[in-house]
Design a protein around this motif. Structure first.
Motif, PDB file in Angstrom:
ATOM      1  N   LYS A 146      28.392-135.275  52.256  1.00  0.00           N
ATOM      2  CA  LYS A 146      28.257-135.514  53.704  1.00  0.00           C
ATOM      3  C   LYS A 146      27.685-134.284  54.427  1.00  0.00           C
ATOM      4  N   SER A 147      27.705-133.131  53.754  1.00  0.00           N
ATOM      5  CA  SER A 147      27.234-131.904  54.408  1.00  0.00           C
ATOM      6  C   SER A 147      25.733-131.938  54.651  1.00  0.00           C
ATOM      7  N   ALA A 148      25.035-132.750  53.854  1.00  0.00           N
ATOM      8  CA  ALA A 148      23.589-132.895  54.063  1.00  0.00           C
ATOM      9  C   ALA A 148      23.360-133.556  55.419  1.00  0.00           C
ATOM     10  N   GLU A 149      24.068-134.640  55.663  1.00  0.00           N
ATOM     11  CA  GLU A 149      23.944-135.362  56.929  1.00  0.00           C
ATOM     12  C   GLU A 149      24.438-134.468  58.084  1.00  0.00           C
ATOM     13  N   LEU A 150      25.505-133.710  57.810  1.00  0.00           N
ATOM     14  CA  LEU A 150      26.050-132.812  58.832  1.00  0.00           C
ATOM     15  C   LEU A 150      25.003-131.769  59.248  1.00  0.00           C
ATOM     16  N   THR A 151      24.311-131.199  58.261  1.00  0.00           N
ATOM     17  CA  THR A 151      23.274-130.203  58.546  1.00  0.00           C
ATOM     18  C   THR A 151      22.185-130.816  59.426  1.00  0.00           C
ATOM     19  N   ARG A 152      21.744-132.010  59.059  1.00  0.00           N
ATOM     20  CA  ARG A 152      20.702-132.703  59.835  1.00  0.00           C
ATOM     21  C   ARG A 152      21.152-132.928  61.265  1.00  0.00           C
ATOM     22  N   GLU A 153      22.405-133.385  61.389  1.00  0.00           N
ATOM     23  CA  GLU A 153      22.934-133.734  62.711  1.00  0.00           C
ATOM     24  C   GLU A 153      23.087-132.473  63.584  1.00  0.00           C
ATOM     25  N   LEU A 154      23.549-131.377  62.976  1.00  0.00           N
ATOM     26  CA  LEU A 154      23.684-130.119  63.740  1.00  0.00           C
ATOM     27  C   LEU A 154      22.324-129.691  64.267  1.00  0.00           C
ATOM     28  N   ARG A 155      21.315-129.800  63.408  1.00  0.00           N
ATOM     29  CA  ARG A 155      19.964-129.392  63.836  1.00  0.00           C
ATOM     30  C   ARG A 155      19.412-130.340  64.880  1.00  0.00           C
ATOM     31  N   ARG A 156      19.701-131.623  64.710  1.00  0.00           N
ATOM     32  CA  ARG A 156      19.205-132.618  65.675  1.00  0.00           C
ATOM     33  C   ARG A 156      19.763-132.312  67.069  1.00  0.00           C
ATOM     34  N   GLN A 157      20.954-131.724  67.098  1.00  0.00           N
ATOM     35  CA  GLN A 157      21.574-131.386  68.383  1.00  0.00           C
ATOM     36  C   GLN A 157      21.203-129.982  68.842  1.00  0.00           C
ATOM     37  N   GLY A 158      20.232-129.373  68.198  1.00  0.00           N
ATOM     38  CA  GLY A 158      19.683-128.115  68.703  1.00  0.00           C
ATOM     39  C   GLY A 158      20.207-126.865  68.036  1.00  0.00           C
ATOM     40  N   ALA A 159      21.156-126.994  67.094  1.00  0.00           N
ATOM     41  CA  ALA A 159      21.726-125.784  66.475  1.00  0.00           C
ATOM     42  C   ALA A 159      20.793-125.231  65.406  1.00  0.00           C
ATOM     43  N   GLU A 160      20.891-123.927  65.196  1.00  0.00           N
ATOM     44  CA  GLU A 160      20.225-123.287  64.063  1.00  0.00           C
ATOM     45  C   GLU A 160      21.285-123.186  62.965  1.00  0.00           C
ATOM     46  N   VAL A 161      20.920-123.530  61.747  1.00  0.00           N
ATOM     47  CA  VAL A 161      21.946-123.598  60.696  1.00  0.00           C
ATOM     48  C   VAL A 161      21.553-122.723  59.502  1.00  0.00           C
ATOM     49  N   HIS A 162      22.497-121.888  59.079  1.00  0.00           N
ATOM     50  CA  HIS A 162      22.374-121.210  57.787  1.00  0.00           C
ATOM     51  C   HIS A 162      23.500-121.742  56.910  1.00  0.00           C
ATOM     52  N   VAL A 163      23.170-122.077  55.670  1.00  0.00           N
ATOM     53  CA  VAL A 163      24.179-122.660  54.777  1.00  0.00           C
ATOM     54  C   VAL A 163      24.604-121.621  53.738  1.00  0.00           C
ATOM     55  N   VAL A 164      25.909-121.540  53.519  1.00  0.00           N
ATOM     56  CA  VAL A 164      26.468-120.709  52.454  1.00  0.00           C
ATOM     57  C   VAL A 164      27.243-121.641  51.528  1.00  0.00           C
ATOM     58  N   MET A 165      26.961-121.577  50.232  1.00  0.00           N
ATOM     59  CA  MET A 165      27.648-122.474  49.296  1.00  0.00           C
ATOM     60  C   MET A 165      28.462-121.687  48.287  1.00  0.00           C
ATOM     61  N   THR A 166      29.642-122.214  47.977  1.00  0.00           N
ATOM     62  CA  THR A 166      30.392-121.614  46.877  1.00  0.00           C
ATOM     63  C   THR A 166      29.802-122.159  45.578  1.00  0.00           C
ATOM     64  N   ARG A 167      30.216-121.536  44.465  1.00  0.00           N
ATOM     65  CA  ARG A 167      29.712-121.995  43.161  1.00  0.00           C
ATOM     66  C   ARG A 167      30.088-123.466  42.947  1.00  0.00           C
ATOM     67  N   ALA A 168      31.348-123.823  43.282  1.00  0.00           N
ATOM     68  CA  ALA A 168      31.790-125.211  43.066  1.00  0.00           C
ATOM     69  C   ALA A 168      31.035-126.165  43.990  1.00  0.00           C
ATOM     70  N   GLY A 169      30.722-125.697  45.183  1.00  0.00           N
ATOM     71  CA  GLY A 169      29.967-126.536  46.129  1.00  0.00           C
ATOM     72  C   GLY A 169      28.631-126.948  45.528  1.00  0.00           C
ATOM     73  N   GLN A 170      28.020-126.002  44.789  1.00  0.00           N
ATOM     74  CA  GLN A 170      26.695-126.277  44.210  1.00  0.00           C
ATOM     75  C   GLN A 170      26.749-127.310  43.072  1.00  0.00           C
ATOM     76  N   GLU A 171      27.982-127.572  42.577  1.00  0.00           N
ATOM     77  CA  GLU A 171      28.117-128.614  41.545  1.00  0.00           C
ATOM     78  C   GLU A 171      27.993-130.002  42.169  1.00  0.00           C
ATOM     79  N   PHE A 172      28.231-130.101  43.482  1.00  0.00           N
ATOM     80  CA  PHE A 172      28.230-131.413  44.140  1.00  0.00           C
ATOM     81  C   PHE A 172      26.932-131.724  44.863  1.00  0.00           C
ATOM     82  N   ILE A 173      26.257-130.685  45.336  1.00  0.00           N
ATOM     83  CA  ILE A 173      25.004-130.894  46.072  1.00  0.00           C
ATOM     84  C   ILE A 173      24.146-129.645  45.859  1.00  0.00           C
ATOM     85  N   THR A 174      22.833-129.818  45.775  1.00  0.00           N
ATOM     86  CA  THR A 174      22.011-128.655  45.394  1.00  0.00           C
ATOM     87  C   THR A 174      21.631-127.794  46.604  1.00  0.00           C
ATOM     88  N   PRO A 175      21.515-126.494  46.384  1.00  0.00           N
ATOM     89  CA  PRO A 175      21.047-125.606  47.458  1.00  0.00           C
ATOM     90  C   PRO A 175      19.681-126.038  47.988  1.00  0.00           C
TER      91      PRO A 175
END
Ligand code: C5P
Length: 427
Positions: free
Chosen positions: A41-70
């Motif tokens: 869901k973080s992919a959609e969250l990133t899109r939505e944050l940007r759609r609302q005007g925010a600038e987004v930098h993503v930080v992923m833990t090692r385990a996070g990268q097992e679920f979705i790619t950088p």
């Protein structure tokens, strides 16, 4: 349970969604993604944050990268994804301390039980926990885990610890889980998280407002190489633009020729003469809530700009007479706009004697909402100085602010302007 009223989230949600969404414009969100199935869901969250005007930098833990790619998050955020604490290449770019300083809000979504325990213990054993330790900005967590893990006393203890440190929790919601169980632990939906993020900024005094500020001197051309100008440095207007942007406003700075850097998150239009300034102000006036005129506009300009360089007569000592004509009064023209188009209008008055008396006269004559008077006869404050001391005057209000840096003063003024603005809107 309605997740928008989760007991774990301590700010009430307000109904005017459209307006509140403006509050993410220009906001810098550091999105941490840890290793839970809700990471998709973080992919959609990133899109939505940007759609609302925010600038987004993503930080992923090692385990996070097992679920979705950088790579996915890089494409959606438009920024490189940060994964390692000890990566010399990444540190040479935006290092971890810089990232921690950059963020207006750190949002970890999903936040796993493991991540929350590590954070509660004060660990800094990966990039994300280190950033959470280093940042001075608010931190919000969107927990996502199996209901048993959520209800485990160890997790609940971590949550209490984190909340006592001022960390905010968004959710979790209750319902059916990816593991097939039913109970609390579902991550909130991306649109709900974006709503909550916007809520984190609702207390900034100019959030969602549009502010236009004029700054610096104007130059009035005599011929192609000569002009008439004044000593304005533009420092006060630039400091106000910075403070207004910090207070959540969308700022347009219309600047005369000055040697100053544009403050972050401020849009700038450069002008040269008073006539340019008049045009730039009125071309951009739509939907401005507040207009602040700090520019030292030349009151007169040469009636004509000579087409070629004026030459002195080698056979005569006679002087030169330049005919001058009046420039438009820009702030008065803004203050006279019809209701609905007219922003809350704030002027500056630089005076050398009877400072408050003259300023009050200008407030009335130019139909301003507020005027900020300063004494330019004192060289330790005013024009080129970094310091200033002013008196703020409104029709039923007067307050002197003692000498301080233009930056500190700008913050005080922004607060006062926003208060007066809100008051007139209520009337
Ligand atoms: O009349 P005076 O120049 O002292 O007024 C100062 C205020 O009016 C400032 O806010 C200044 O930016 C604005 N002003 C203007 N256009 C002019 C002269 C002054 O907007 N032609």
């Amino acid at each position: 349970m309605n997740c928008l009223h989760s007991p774990y989230y301590n700010r009430p949600i307000q109904p005017e969604v459209g307006h509140r969404m403006l509050r993410l414009r220009n906001k810098r969100i550091l999105l941490g993604i840890t290793g839970g199935i809700a990471a998709y869901k973080s992919a959609e969250l990133t899109r939505e944050l940007r759609r609302q005007g925010a600038e987004v930098h993503v930080v992923m833990t090692r385990a996070g990268q097992e679920f979705i790619t950088p790579l996915t998050l890089q494409a959606l955020s438009g920024n490189p994804v940060h994964t390692d604490l000890l990566d010399p290449e990444a540190e040479a770019g935006m290092g971890h301390i810089e990232l921690a300083r950059w963020a207006d809000l750190v949002l970890v979504a999903p936040a796993t039980a493991d991540f929350m325990s590590r954070m509660a213990a004060g660990l800094g054993n990966d990039l994300l926990t280190t950033l959470c330790l280093a940042t001075h900005s608010p931190i919000a967590l969107a927990p996502a885990m199996n209901q048993g893990m959520w209800q485990d006393p160890a997790t609940q203890k971590s949550i209490e610890t984190l909340k006592s440190r001022g960390v905010t929790l968004f959710g979790p919601a209750e319902g059916s889980q990816a593991c097939g169980e039913v109970g609390p632990g579902r991550m909130l939906e991306p649109v709900e998280l974006v709503e909550h993020c916007a809520g984190m900024f609702q207390f900034e005094c100019l959030t969602g407002k549009r502010v236009m500020i004029t700054a610096g001197p104007t130059r009035e051309a005599i011929d192609p190489v000569r002009y008439i100008t004044n000593h304005s440095s533009g420092k006060m207007g630039f400091a106000l633009a910075e403070a207004a942007a910090e207070a959540g406003a969308e700022v347009l700075l219309v600047a005369g020729p000055v040697n100053l850097e544009t403050p972050e998150r401020v849009k700038r239009v450069n002008i040269v003469s008073a006539e340019d300034l008049y045009k730039a102000v009125h071309d951009n006036m739509d939907d401005q809530d507040i207009f602040i005129g700090t520019a030292a506009v030349a009151d007169y300009r040469p009636a004509q700009c000579a087409p070629g360089k004026l030459k002195k007569d080698p056979n005569s000592d006679a002087g030169l007479t330049i005919e001058m004509v009046r420039n438009p009064d820009i702030i008065a023209s803004v203050a006279k706009l019809p209701e609905g188009k007219r922003p809350f209008t704030v002027g500056f008055a630089a005076e050398t004697s009877d400072v408050v008396g003259y300023a009050k006269g200008k407030l009335q004559r130019k139909s301003l909402n507020m005027i900020i008077a300063n004494d330019v006869s004192d060289s330790s404050i005013g024009f080129n100085s970094d310091n200033n001391a002013v008196t703020v005057i409104a029709p039923d209000y007067e307050e002197a602010i003692p000498t301080g840096s233009k930056r500190t003063l700008a913050r005080q003024l922004v607060k006062m302007i926003s208060q007066q603005f809100e008051q007139t809107r209520k009337q």
